[in-house]
Design a protein around this motif. Structure first.
Motif, PDB file in Angstrom:
ATOM      1  N   LEU A 317       0.830  -1.210   0.000  1.00  0.00           N
ATOM      2  CA  LEU A 317       0.000   0.000   0.000  1.00  0.00           C
ATOM      3  C   LEU A 317       0.866   1.263   0.000  1.00  0.00           C
ATOM      4  O   LEU A 317       0.579   2.252  -0.701  1.00  0.00           O
ATOM      5  N   ALA A 318       1.954   1.206   0.801  1.00  0.00           N
ATOM      6  CA  ALA A 318       2.842   2.375   0.861  1.00  0.00           C
ATOM      7  C   ALA A 318       3.522   2.609  -0.492  1.00  0.00           C
ATOM      8  O   ALA A 318       3.650   3.773  -0.948  1.00  0.00           O
ATOM      9  N   LEU A 319       3.937   1.512  -1.157  1.00  0.00           N
ATOM     10  CA  LEU A 319       4.571   1.645  -2.484  1.00  0.00           C
ATOM     11  C   LEU A 319       3.579   2.188  -3.513  1.00  0.00           C
ATOM     12  O   LEU A 319       3.932   3.028  -4.354  1.00  0.00           O
ATOM     13  N   ASP A 320       2.331   1.682  -3.452  1.00  0.00           N
ATOM     14  CA  ASP A 320       1.311   2.187  -4.373  1.00  0.00           C
ATOM     15  C   ASP A 320       1.047   3.674  -4.147  1.00  0.00           C
ATOM     16  O   ASP A 320       0.835   4.452  -5.097  1.00  0.00           O
ATOM     17  N   ALA A 321       1.070   4.047  -2.855  1.00  0.00           N
ATOM     18  CA  ALA A 321       0.817   5.465  -2.535  1.00  0.00           C
ATOM     19  C   ALA A 321       1.950   6.341  -3.055  1.00  0.00           C
ATOM     20  O   ALA A 321       1.713   7.449  -3.581  1.00  0.00           O
ATOM     21  N   ILE A 322       3.189   5.851  -2.929  1.00  0.00           N
ATOM     22  CA  ILE A 322       4.328   6.645  -3.406  1.00  0.00           C
ATOM     23  C   ILE A 322       4.274   6.833  -4.918  1.00  0.00           C
ATOM     24  O   ILE A 322       4.681   7.877  -5.462  1.00  0.00           O
ATOM     25  N   ASN A 324       1.746   7.333  -6.617  1.00  0.00           N
ATOM     26  CA  ASN A 324       0.749   8.346  -6.954  1.00  0.00           C
ATOM     27  C   ASN A 324       1.440   9.694  -7.174  1.00  0.00           C
ATOM     28  O   ASN A 324       2.209  10.150  -6.336  1.00  0.00           O
ATOM     29  N   PRO A 325       1.212  10.331  -8.335  1.00  0.00           N
ATOM     30  CA  PRO A 325       1.863  11.622  -8.645  1.00  0.00           C
ATOM     31  C   PRO A 325       1.640  12.683  -7.575  1.00  0.00           C
ATOM     32  O   PRO A 325       2.518  13.515  -7.312  1.00  0.00           O
ATOM     33  N   LYS A 326       0.464  12.661  -6.962  1.00  0.00           N
ATOM     34  CA  LYS A 326       0.175  13.657  -5.943  1.00  0.00           C
ATOM     35  C   LYS A 326       1.026  13.428  -4.696  1.00  0.00           C
ATOM     36  O   LYS A 326       1.409  14.385  -4.025  1.00  0.00           O
ATOM     37  N   ILE A 327       1.315  12.144  -4.388  1.00  0.00           N
ATOM     38  CA  ILE A 327       2.070  11.822  -3.175  1.00  0.00           C
ATOM     39  C   ILE A 327       3.568  11.984  -3.401  1.00  0.00           C
ATOM     40  O   ILE A 327       4.292  12.524  -2.549  1.00  0.00           O
ATOM     41  N   ILE A 328       4.022  11.566  -4.571  1.00  0.00           N
ATOM     42  CA  ILE A 328       5.463  11.584  -4.817  1.00  0.00           C
ATOM     43  C   ILE A 328       6.032  12.999  -4.837  1.00  0.00           C
ATOM     44  O   ILE A 328       7.229  13.214  -4.587  1.00  0.00           O
ATOM     45  N   SER A 329       5.162  13.975  -5.125  1.00  0.00           N
ATOM     46  CA  SER A 329       5.633  15.366  -5.128  1.00  0.00           C
ATOM     47  C   SER A 329       5.656  15.955  -3.722  1.00  0.00           C
ATOM     48  O   SER A 329       6.252  17.007  -3.504  1.00  0.00           O
ATOM     49  N   ASP A 330       5.010  15.228  -2.770  1.00  0.00           N
ATOM     50  CA  ASP A 330       4.973  15.705  -1.385  1.00  0.00           C
ATOM     51  C   ASP A 330       6.071  14.965  -0.608  1.00  0.00           C
ATOM     52  O   ASP A 330       5.960  13.796  -0.285  1.00  0.00           O
ATOM     53  N   GLU A 331       7.169  15.699  -0.333  1.00  0.00           N
ATOM     54  CA  GLU A 331       8.336  15.081   0.307  1.00  0.00           C
ATOM     55  C   GLU A 331       8.006  14.525   1.694  1.00  0.00           C
ATOM     56  O   GLU A 331       8.480  13.442   2.071  1.00  0.00           O
ATOM     57  N   TYR A 337       5.869   7.435   4.285  1.00  0.00           N
ATOM     58  CA  TYR A 337       5.631   6.095   3.727  1.00  0.00           C
ATOM     59  C   TYR A 337       6.910   5.268   3.700  1.00  0.00           C
ATOM     60  O   TYR A 337       6.897   4.050   3.933  1.00  0.00           O
ATOM     61  N   VAL A 338       8.046   5.932   3.436  1.00  0.00           N
ATOM     62  CA  VAL A 338       9.326   5.211   3.448  1.00  0.00           C
ATOM     63  C   VAL A 338       9.631   4.713   4.875  1.00  0.00           C
ATOM     64  O   VAL A 338      10.109   3.582   5.065  1.00  0.00           O
ATOM     65  N   LYS A 339       9.358   5.547   5.853  1.00  0.00           N
ATOM     66  CA  LYS A 339       9.559   5.143   7.245  1.00  0.00           C
ATOM     67  C   LYS A 339       8.656   3.956   7.604  1.00  0.00           C
ATOM     68  O   LYS A 339       9.073   3.011   8.290  1.00  0.00           O
ATOM     69  N   MET A 340       7.430   3.979   7.106  1.00  0.00           N
ATOM     70  CA  MET A 340       6.490   2.889   7.349  1.00  0.00           C
ATOM     71  C   MET A 340       7.016   1.597   6.733  1.00  0.00           C
ATOM     72  O   MET A 340       6.968   0.527   7.354  1.00  0.00           O
ATOM     73  N   ILE A 341       7.550   1.714   5.496  1.00  0.00           N
ATOM     74  CA  ILE A 341       8.095   0.523   4.822  1.00  0.00           C
ATOM     75  C   ILE A 341       9.282  -0.029   5.614  1.00  0.00           C
ATOM     76  O   ILE A 341       9.424  -1.236   5.807  1.00  0.00           O
ATOM     77  N   ARG A 342      10.155   0.891   6.107  1.00  0.00           N
ATOM     78  CA  ARG A 342      11.331   0.464   6.859  1.00  0.00           C
ATOM     79  C   ARG A 342      10.924  -0.251   8.167  1.00  0.00           C
ATOM     80  O   ARG A 342      11.494  -1.270   8.538  1.00  0.00           O
ATOM     81  N   GLU A 343       9.908   0.313   8.837  1.00  0.00           N
ATOM     82  CA  GLU A 343       9.471  -0.284  10.099  1.00  0.00           C
ATOM     83  C   GLU A 343       8.854  -1.677   9.891  1.00  0.00           C
ATOM     84  O   GLU A 343       9.106  -2.610  10.658  1.00  0.00           O
ATOM     85  N   GLU A 344       8.049  -1.786   8.827  1.00  0.00           N
ATOM     86  CA  GLU A 344       7.439  -3.083   8.549  1.00  0.00           C
ATOM     87  C   GLU A 344       8.495  -4.110   8.131  1.00  0.00           C
ATOM     88  O   GLU A 344       8.427  -5.285   8.498  1.00  0.00           O
ATOM     89  N   ASN A 345       9.470  -3.633   7.376  1.00  0.00           N
ATOM     90  CA  ASN A 345      10.568  -4.514   6.963  1.00  0.00           C
ATOM     91  C   ASN A 345      11.378  -4.954   8.185  1.00  0.00           C
ATOM     92  O   ASN A 345      11.788  -6.122   8.307  1.00  0.00           O
TER      93      ASN A 345
END
Length: 521
Positions: A317-322, A324-331, A337-345
């Protein structure tokens, strides 16, 4: 394995085991019974020979003492001579037989040990027999018959059968007045019994007693009382086997000696029965263990699948959100989302590491360095690790430190982890706000700490397996509490590697108490 098939296999194995053991026990009992019967038969044979031997001795002495009366004419009162002659002609073979003889009947007055010094009269019959064989010759011209002697036999003999009957009758009548202890001595009876028993290969100690019409006589070996199972035989019986005396015998160590003769066979039978029971128990244990392991592994795989499914879905879900053009432009959102991916990993990595760590511990592939460690500090550090979880559930951890000596030789990292695992279990299995108490105490040799909670507790069966790898107690849905059944297995491995012990006391609905004992420095 299907539960019905498992029950069927165990049932068939149990029936087979019971059958084999029953046959072995039956065979052993039958062998002992046959040995006992053979022993009793041998004893009866020995007693029969004893009785006959004593009877023959007594009769021989009587005959020897009586013989002098027949040899001394002083006791002969009168005599009578009778003659006889018989003739018979065999016309077929043309022979004539003549029988003639003389019988001498002598009366002897023999004194005896009777009432009023009465005597008895004995008749002795002796005689001479003459037998003639003649040939019959018939003339051709007349009916005249002539006889020619061919042979003549003359014999003189004693009519022993008649005399024997009289003597036996006299013997029986004369002995009726004597008590049994005057006819037989204890020494003679004891020696004769022992001698006949030895002939039957029976050399063990014995006791005997002679009873007259079920009343004890003076013939016995010390204290003797009859028992229904005692072997007995008539003593001094007549020709019809009738006697008012019975000789009883018993063997104090009969069962001991009987079993000692079969000790090798009995030992082998018991050994084989033990092997069969041990093999059955081991097989049944392995079956139950394998079935349990299979169930636990199935639960573990289901739990692992469930535990990995959530972080994987979150990462997707986090990768799909990233993307998204609207999300990827929002640092800021991308970083979140990257932090969420790292924590889940990291979470998945930690779960895999737990599995690998317990495996390496069991194989002694982890080297645990040990230093002087203060357990109060270690426990406080562990409490700090789970304090946020306790606060989140509005719970409380209370310390009761009463130990005087607190230093142990251990690895602080692993010791902290095991305390954290126990505390996390207390939190996870508390339905309401967790209330946890930590107690410490010390003895001359050990540091002891206890962690008590007021959670859901566990049954007796669960307490047996709670420290086994992958074991988790559950009701229906195995995912009602997250975990893999590795935490307490890890606790046990670490405690044992520190030469300590851990055990649990629990009751359903009232909580659990974990006690850890570690050796002091």
């Amino acid at each position: 394995m299907n539960k019905k098939i498992f029950i069927l296999i165990v049932g068939l194995m149990s029936i087979s085991l019971v059958g084999i053991i029953s046959i072995q026990i039956y065979w052993i009992k039958d062998a002992i019974k046959n040995k006992q019967q053979q022993f009793d038969n041998n004893v009866k044979i020995a007693l029969a020979r004893t009785s006959e031997k004593i009877k023959d001795r007594e009769y021989s002495e009587f005959i020897q003492n009586t013989q002098e009366f027949f040899e001394n004419n002083e006791y002969r009162t009168d005599a009578e001579i009778n003659t006889y002659l018989f003739q018979q002609i065999d016309t077929t073979n043309k022979k004539k037989f003549s029988f003639g003889g003389t019988i001498l009947a002598e009366n002897f007055k023999i004194p005896g040990d009777f009432v009023n010094n009465d005597s008895i009269i004995i008749k002795r019959y002796t005689g001479k027999e003459d037998i003639y064989f003649s040939q019959v010759i018939k003339s051709k011209n007349s009916d005249f018959k002539s006889y020619i002697d061919e042979n003549h036999l003359s014999t003189f003999k004693l009519y022993s059968d008649w005399n024997k009957q009289q003597l036996e009758h006299m013997f029986r009548q004369s002995k009726r007045i004597y008590p049994i202890d005057q006819r037989i001595s204890n020494n003679e009876l004891n020696f004769t019994i022992r001698e006949e028993l030895v002939k039957m290969n029976i050399i063990q100690g014995f006791k005997y007693g002679v009873y007259e019409d079920d009343l004890a006589t003076q013939l016995k070996s010390g204290y003797f009382n009859i028992h229904p199972n005692d072997v007995n035989y008539p003593l001094l019986a007549d020709d019809n086997g009738n006697s008012k005396y019975k000789l009883y015998i018993k063997f104090p160590d009969e069962h001991k000696n009987l079993l000692s003769g079969m000790v090798k066979i009995l030992g082998l039978s018991l050994l084989f029965i033990g092997i069969i029971i041990a093999a059955f128990s081991a097989s049944l244990y392995q079956l139950v263990r394998q079935k349990k392991i299979s169930e636990i592994k199935t639960d573990f795989i289901n739990n692992m699948t469930h535990e990995f499914k959530t972080p994987i879905a979150t990462i997707n879900l986090a990768l799909d959100a990233i993307k998204n053009p609207k999300i990827i432009s929002d640092e800021e959102k991308v970083k979140r989302y990257v932090k969420m991916i790292r924590e889940e990993n990291k979470r998945m990595h930690g779960q895999v590491e737990n599995v690998l760590r317990i495996s390496r511990l069991e194989k002694n592939q982890i080297e645990i360095s040990k230093d002087a460690t203060d357990m109060h500090d270690t426990i406080e550090e562990a409490i700090e690790h789970i304090q946020l979880l306790v606060d989140d559930k509005k719970g409380k951890v209370t310390s009761h430190f009463k130990a005087i000596s607190t230093e142990v030789l251990g690895n602080q990292f692993h010791l902290t982890n095991i305390i954290v695992n126990i505390l996390e279990n207390a939190i996870k299995y508390s339905e309401n706000s967790p209330k946890i108490d930590v107690y410490t105490e010390s003895t001359n040799k050990y540091f002891i700490f206890k962690i008590k909670d007021e959670g859901i507790g566990m049954g007796r069966n669960a307490q047996k397996y709670v420290f086994d790898k992958f074991y988790r107690e559950h009701k229906g849905n195995i995912h009602n509490v997250k975990g893999h059944g590795l935490g307490l297995a890890y606790v046990k491995e670490i405690i044992e590697s520190h030469q300590g012990t851990v055990y649990v006391e629990s009751e359903k609905g009232k909580g659990s108490l974990f006690t850890v004992k570690l050796p002091l420095i």
